[in-house]
Design a protein around this motif. Sequence first.
Motif, PDB file in Angstrom:
ATOM      1  N   VAL A 197       0.928  -1.275  -0.024  1.00  0.00           N
ATOM      2  CA  VAL A 197      -0.174  -0.066   0.016  1.00  0.00           C
ATOM      3  C   VAL A 197       0.811   1.064   0.059  1.00  0.00           C
ATOM      4  O   VAL A 197       1.921   1.287   0.363  1.00  0.00           O
ATOM      5  CB  VAL A 197      -0.881   0.079   1.149  1.00  0.00           C
ATOM      6  N   ASP A 234      -3.538   4.356   0.149  1.00  0.00           N
ATOM      7  CA  ASP A 234      -3.895   4.096  -1.118  1.00  0.00           C
ATOM      8  C   ASP A 234      -3.925   2.720  -1.016  1.00  0.00           C
ATOM      9  O   ASP A 234      -2.860   2.023  -1.048  1.00  0.00           O
ATOM     10  CB  ASP A 234      -2.991   4.682  -2.316  1.00  0.00           C
ATOM     11  N   LYS A 259      -5.110   0.608  -3.061  1.00  0.00           N
ATOM     12  CA  LYS A 259      -4.761  -0.160  -4.631  1.00  0.00           C
ATOM     13  C   LYS A 259      -3.943   0.806  -5.301  1.00  0.00           C
ATOM     14  O   LYS A 259      -4.218   1.204  -6.346  1.00  0.00           O
ATOM     15  CB  LYS A 259      -6.117  -0.276  -5.101  1.00  0.00           C
ATOM     16  N   LEU A 292      -9.162   0.663 -11.457  1.00  0.00           N
ATOM     17  CA  LEU A 292      -9.799   0.422 -10.253  1.00  0.00           C
ATOM     18  C   LEU A 292     -11.412   0.568 -10.392  1.00  0.00           C
ATOM     19  O   LEU A 292     -12.003  -0.496  -9.965  1.00  0.00           O
ATOM     20  CB  LEU A 292      -9.449   1.499  -9.046  1.00  0.00           C
ATOM     21  N   ARG A 341     -12.276  -2.457 -12.443  1.00  0.00           N
ATOM     22  CA  ARG A 341     -11.855  -3.693 -11.618  1.00  0.00           C
ATOM     23  C   ARG A 341     -13.104  -3.932 -10.717  1.00  0.00           C
ATOM     24  O   ARG A 341     -13.588  -5.101 -10.384  1.00  0.00           O
ATOM     25  CB  ARG A 341     -10.609  -3.438 -10.715  1.00  0.00           C
ATOM     26  N   LEU A 367     -11.592  -7.348  -2.590  1.00  0.00           N
ATOM     27  CA  LEU A 367     -11.093  -6.181  -2.838  1.00  0.00           C
ATOM     28  C   LEU A 367      -9.991  -5.871  -1.455  1.00  0.00           C
ATOM     29  O   LEU A 367      -8.980  -5.097  -1.631  1.00  0.00           O
ATOM     30  CB  LEU A 367     -11.967  -5.025  -3.118  1.00  0.00           C
ATOM     31  N   ARG A 393     -14.867   3.427  -4.696  1.00  0.00           N
ATOM     32  CA  ARG A 393     -13.398   3.870  -5.411  1.00  0.00           C
ATOM     33  C   ARG A 393     -12.470   4.783  -4.541  1.00  0.00           C
ATOM     34  O   ARG A 393     -11.342   4.621  -4.263  1.00  0.00           O
ATOM     35  CB  ARG A 393     -13.503   4.124  -6.701  1.00  0.00           C
ATOM     36  N   LEU A 434     -10.994   3.637  -1.276  1.00  0.00           N
ATOM     37  CA  LEU A 434      -9.924   2.598  -1.598  1.00  0.00           C
ATOM     38  C   LEU A 434      -8.789   3.345  -1.976  1.00  0.00           C
ATOM     39  O   LEU A 434      -7.804   2.931  -1.495  1.00  0.00           O
ATOM     40  CB  LEU A 434     -10.394   1.669  -2.531  1.00  0.00           C
ATOM     41  N   LYS A 435      -8.848   4.586  -2.481  1.00  0.00           N
ATOM     42  CA  LYS A 435      -7.677   5.320  -3.070  1.00  0.00           C
ATOM     43  C   LYS A 435      -7.432   6.267  -2.004  1.00  0.00           C
ATOM     44  O   LYS A 435      -6.184   6.723  -2.000  1.00  0.00           O
ATOM     45  CB  LYS A 435      -7.922   5.941  -4.220  1.00  0.00           C
TER      46      LYS A 435
END
Length: 445
Positions: A241, A294, A296, A304, A307, A327, A360, A363-364
């Motif tokens: 990460v 982050d 991913k 992303l 995905r 995920l 998203r 996740l980021k």
Amino acid sequence: MTDARVIVIGAGAAGLMAAITAARRGASVVVLERMAAPGRKLMITGKGRCNITNTCPVPEFLRNLPGNGKFLQGALHRFTNEDVMNLLEENGLPLVRERGGRVFPASGKAKDVIDTFLRMLREAGGRLETNCQATGLVFRSGSVAGVRYRRVEDDGRREGQDYRSPSERRETLGPEHTLDAEAVIVCTGGASYPGTGSDGNFVPVLEKLGHTVEPLLPALVPLQPEEGFLEGLEGLALRNVRATLRDSGKAVESEFGELQFLRGTVAGPIALTLSRKAARLVHFGNRGLELEIDLKPALDEEKLDARILRDFQEDGKRPLAEALRKLVPQPLVETLLDLSYLDGAKAVSQVSKEERHTLREVLKHFTIPLTGTLPLAAAIVTAGGVSLKEINPKDMSSLLAPGLYFAGEVMDVDGYTGGFNLQAAFSSGHAAGEAAADRALDAVR
């Protein structure tokens, strides 16, 4: 001829190296160690294995000493990691080189490193005095001419087992004594792990002398999130990460690697690396610190999103909470849902485009509000120390007091994990030992 005496205050990595170097150069060396046994901090480095140094070249060493490492450039070139390894191996200590260039004793025991240094000191004619706390310096004709010290009275300590700070142990000191010398090397360390004897007790002496001591702050220490934020994540490890330390929204420093959530803190290599900057920001009054993760980093937002969409199309009838296990690790699912304001029981097919984009974003940009770091006593290394503006980088001598030298963590130099801090101690100790011995020998010729 009068003894050309050098006194070394502190029998840690820097102190032992300085003492051995000075004794081998012909000086009469006395090491004053506050604790009942030398090398207490060495005993706990590398999780008890002692990460002696690193095999990387000097330019890379300097990059891994973000706390004023350039000051040691000359010392690192004159006494290198190869020199340290050769010195130990030639004196009977086999070494192993491991992942990341880290160097350890082949036995995996830090005690073997200390024993090797002590044997070298004895063979060179140096003398170690334990349970001796330096309390001041002696001056004659404007130069350092000795050390004042007191014996630490027996307080029931057992060698190598008591890591409480001296104040917690309620040490009592005997009457003050004076030991003359032609040169004195201060190797009293910082203030991390105070139970090892390095708790900043000699700082007032140096400040009274006129030396500037930069604030002693924690480095290589877990980050402290706001209370309750990591609930349910205890023990979780995140690999590969990217974490970014932010101050009032502005990116300050970023690292890629591994994070761990342990005992209510953010730990692991990334957190330790970022902690130095975090501690400084808090010390100077910054209160808007965040750690943005982050989860991913290999995927940009567009990839992303593709995905996530693909996963959702494959799992249309499943609850969102179950689909998210593809995920992120299971412990992170509930936190991810909370931050996205999404219902985990909702069928994936019912998740809207806007909700997917919110997911998203989390996740980021998974963001943890920070209050700072754990305290200095819990840190592996101390940032801060004697100002380098007042030390000669060629020989570690004081620019304010002739006959006084410094080495190791007492100076305002610190680095990352991986053997870099110990090498800094060895290289500066070697430089100080050479110079102090030469001064002492010149004084009695």
